[in-house]
Design a protein around this motif. Structure first.
Motif, PDB file in Angstrom:
ATOM      1  N   ASP A   1      38.118  37.251  39.219  1.00  0.00           N
ATOM      2  CA  ASP A   1      36.815  36.700  39.587  1.00  0.00           C
ATOM      3  C   ASP A   1      36.884  36.022  40.954  1.00  0.00           C
ATOM      4  N   ARG A   2      37.992  35.319  41.205  1.00  0.00           N
ATOM      5  CA  ARG A   2      38.120  34.615  42.481  1.00  0.00           C
ATOM      6  C   ARG A   2      38.237  35.609  43.641  1.00  0.00           C
ATOM      7  N   ILE A   3      38.991  36.691  43.431  1.00  0.00           N
ATOM      8  CA  ILE A   3      39.197  37.683  44.493  1.00  0.00           C
ATOM      9  C   ILE A   3      37.921  38.456  44.774  1.00  0.00           C
ATOM     10  N   LEU A   4      37.248  38.897  43.702  1.00  0.00           N
ATOM     11  CA  LEU A   4      36.038  39.687  43.905  1.00  0.00           C
ATOM     12  C   LEU A   4      34.885  38.842  44.423  1.00  0.00           C
ATOM     13  N   GLY A   5      35.045  37.536  44.404  1.00  0.00           N
ATOM     14  CA  GLY A   5      34.052  36.673  45.022  1.00  0.00           C
ATOM     15  C   GLY A   5      34.244  36.560  46.515  1.00  0.00           C
ATOM     16  N   ARG A   6      35.328  37.133  47.012  1.00  0.00           N
ATOM     17  CA  ARG A   6      35.618  37.132  48.457  1.00  0.00           C
ATOM     18  C   ARG A   6      35.270  38.502  49.024  1.00  0.00           C
ATOM     19  N   SER A   7      35.625  38.724  50.270  1.00  0.00           N
ATOM     20  CA  SER A   7      35.329  40.004  50.928  1.00  0.00           C
ATOM     21  C   SER A   7      36.375  41.044  50.555  1.00  0.00           C
ATOM     22  N   VAL A   8      36.421  41.382  49.290  1.00  0.00           N
ATOM     23  CA  VAL A   8      37.385  42.352  48.783  1.00  0.00           C
ATOM     24  C   VAL A   8      36.627  43.487  48.104  1.00  0.00           C
ATOM     25  N   VAL A   9      37.014  44.735  48.405  1.00  0.00           N
ATOM     26  CA  VAL A   9      36.324  45.889  47.837  1.00  0.00           C
ATOM     27  C   VAL A   9      36.627  46.031  46.351  1.00  0.00           C
ATOM     28  N   ASP A  10      37.906  45.887  45.979  1.00  0.00           N
ATOM     29  CA  ASP A  10      38.258  46.107  44.582  1.00  0.00           C
ATOM     30  C   ASP A  10      39.567  45.405  44.248  1.00  0.00           C
ATOM     31  N   TYR A  11      39.779  45.239  42.944  1.00  0.00           N
ATOM     32  CA  TYR A  11      40.973  44.599  42.404  1.00  0.00           C
ATOM     33  C   TYR A  11      41.543  45.594  41.397  1.00  0.00           C
ATOM     34  N   VAL A  12      42.684  46.195  41.711  1.00  0.00           N
ATOM     35  CA  VAL A  12      43.226  47.300  40.936  1.00  0.00           C
ATOM     36  C   VAL A  12      44.562  46.885  40.316  1.00  0.00           C
ATOM     37  N   ILE A  13      44.744  47.211  39.042  1.00  0.00           N
ATOM     38  CA  ILE A  13      45.958  46.850  38.321  1.00  0.00           C
ATOM     39  C   ILE A  13      46.941  48.021  38.361  1.00  0.00           C
ATOM     40  N   LYS A  14      48.183  47.737  38.750  1.00  0.00           N
ATOM     41  CA  LYS A  14      49.200  48.781  38.879  1.00  0.00           C
ATOM     42  C   LYS A  14      49.484  49.492  37.559  1.00  0.00           C
ATOM     43  N   SER A  15      49.378  48.773  36.468  1.00  0.00           N
ATOM     44  CA  SER A  15      49.738  49.365  35.174  1.00  0.00           C
ATOM     45  C   SER A  15      48.618  50.200  34.563  1.00  0.00           C
ATOM     46  N   ALA A  16      47.433  50.187  35.169  1.00  0.00           N
ATOM     47  CA  ALA A  16      46.307  50.943  34.613  1.00  0.00           C
ATOM     48  C   ALA A  16      46.579  52.445  34.720  1.00  0.00           C
ATOM     49  N   PRO A  17      46.291  53.216  33.661  1.00  0.00           N
ATOM     50  CA  PRO A  17      46.520  54.667  33.710  1.00  0.00           C
ATOM     51  C   PRO A  17      45.701  55.304  34.835  1.00  0.00           C
TER      52      PRO A  17
END
Length: 428
Positions: free
Chosen positions: A93-109
């Protein structure tokens, strides 16, 4: 138009994961990369590579804290995608409230496939203009900032009437996001007027409203909109909806290319040539303007295949196609008819200018040096038959013009090849 920056900066302290991510960018997305394992290396990379357009960064670096990483990359104005090893709701939530396009998890398939798609999408967005129509300055600015962070060129309009004028003035607009509650022309009305002018393969329209009216979604969709967003919406929902719609535009364009273009050269195919050329001849004839239909054939093409292999033959066809595209004018119609044969319809050419035009094309092709992957080169020549069509009188059917240009091509071949033969004029 100058070439757009193409490089992706990957900032990741794990050497093995950085290698995997670089491979995904280069092989799946077709984008070159530069790697950095620390913030200091990232600073050096940014200074040395002005062609960086996207940053993919982890949040664990030996010389910078999480917030400092985001702050520094935000200062560059480049799109940022954060790649993290674990899911943290508060951090997300904190990251996506900034100027960031996306937040991606390495472990996600499938996350590497997703990142490759995301990089391609952000790259393509830079070639698309998006129009935001809203009478609220704050709402207009908020949507514009989101679109800008995703790479779009953004235009603004404060009313439906201004939106129509903006679209008329800028042919690059392919995405329109319009609020509904506006004085004068509402969002639904604007959607209907835009759809009258632009088909779904040309423009995507997304309606927006904060009103609690379930029927409004159907009204937008029935009046030409592709999608609808209810305010307030999240940054992620907005990006997903926008990306889905511009992906559909790309997909429709790809399907149209498959139907109308030659797969090897990118020129129009035989069927599409007839569609375009018939309309062009009608327009030229109605305006009382002369034109010429030419058939071009690569000389001794079988010998090229026998000597240099079929890969060499393909390179020859591509080289000739590029030369023709570079030589012809924007209004000329150029196509590959099949095999080593090409056709051209060129308007506004009298007898002298026709010969000069096609002689210059023949010379341009004869000057080509076709390079093979192993560095060897070869040259080639072409023969061209030209049928001139009169500016007045009965319109000459396309099949008649092509038969006559083909006859002149046969004369050029019989006369020694690497030459242009042209009719004086052809009547119906």
């Amino acid at each position: 138009m100058a070439a757009l920056p193409q490089r992706v900066l990957i900032v990741e302290n794990s050497r093995s994961y950085a290698g995997m991510l670089a491979e995904a960018m280069e092989e799946r997305a077709g984008l070159p990369v530069v790697l950095a394992r620390t913030m200091a290396e990232a600073e050096t990379a940014l200074a040395a590579n002005p062609d960086i357009f996207l940053v993919l960064s982890g949040l664990v670096l030996p010389d910078a804290a999480q917030d400092a990483i985001i702050d520094r990359f935000a200062e560059t104005g480049l799109p940022i995608v954060v790649v993290s090893s674990k899911y943290d709701e508060a951090l997300r939530d904190r990251i996506l409230g900034r100027s960031v396009v996306d937040y991606v998890i390495k472990s996600a398939p499938g996350h590497l496939e997703y990142l490759a798609w995301l990089a391609q999408r952000l790259d393509r967005n830079r070639r698309i203009a998006a129009l935001v129509v809203d009478d609220s300055p704050s709402a207009r600015l908020m949507v514009a900032e989101l679109l800008s962070s995703y790479g779009f060129r953004v235009l603004l309009a404060s009313s439906g009437e201004d939106g129509l004028r903006a679209v008329d003035q800028d042919p690059g607009i392919r995405l329109v996001i319009t609020d509904h509650e506006m004085p004068g022309l509402t969002g639904v009305d604007l959607s209907a007027k835009l759809r009258e002018r632009y088909a779904r393969d040309r423009m995507a329209i997304i309606g927006v409203s904060g009103a609690n009216k379930p029927e409004l979604v159907a009204r937008f969709l029935k009046n030409g909109a592709n999608d609808f967003l209810h305010k307030p919406f999240s940054r992620e929902e907005f990006f997903c909806r926008v990306s889905q719609n511009v992906d559909n535009l790309d997909l429709i364009g790809t399907l149209q290319d498959l139907a109308t273009k030659d797969f090897l050269t990118g020129l129009s195919n035989r069927r599409h040539f007839f569609e375009l050329a018939e309309r062009r001849i009608d327009a030229l004839h109605s305006a009382g303007r002369e034109c010429a239909v030419a058939t071009l054939d690569i000389d001794h093409f079988k010998k090229i295949n026998d000597t240099w292999g079929h890969d060499g033959g393909d390179l020859a066809l591509k080289s000739v196609a590029r030369a023709m595209q570079a030589h012809m004018r924007a209004e000329d119609v150029v196509a590959r008819f099949g095999g080593e044969e090409f056709v051209v319809l060129a308007g506004d050419l009298d007898a002298d200018s026709s010969r000069e035009h096609f002689e210059a094309l023949r010379e341009r092709i004869a000057a080509l040096s076709v390079e093979l992957p192993d560095g060897r080169t070869f040259s080639l020549t072409t023969s061209i038959g030209v049928c001139r069509l009169p500016a007045s009188g009965t319109k000459v059917p396309m099949h008649t013009a092509l038969n006559e240009s083909d006859r002149m091509l046969y004369i050029a071949k019989a006369g020694g090849r690497n030459r242009v033969e042209m009719t004086a004029s052809t009547s119906a």
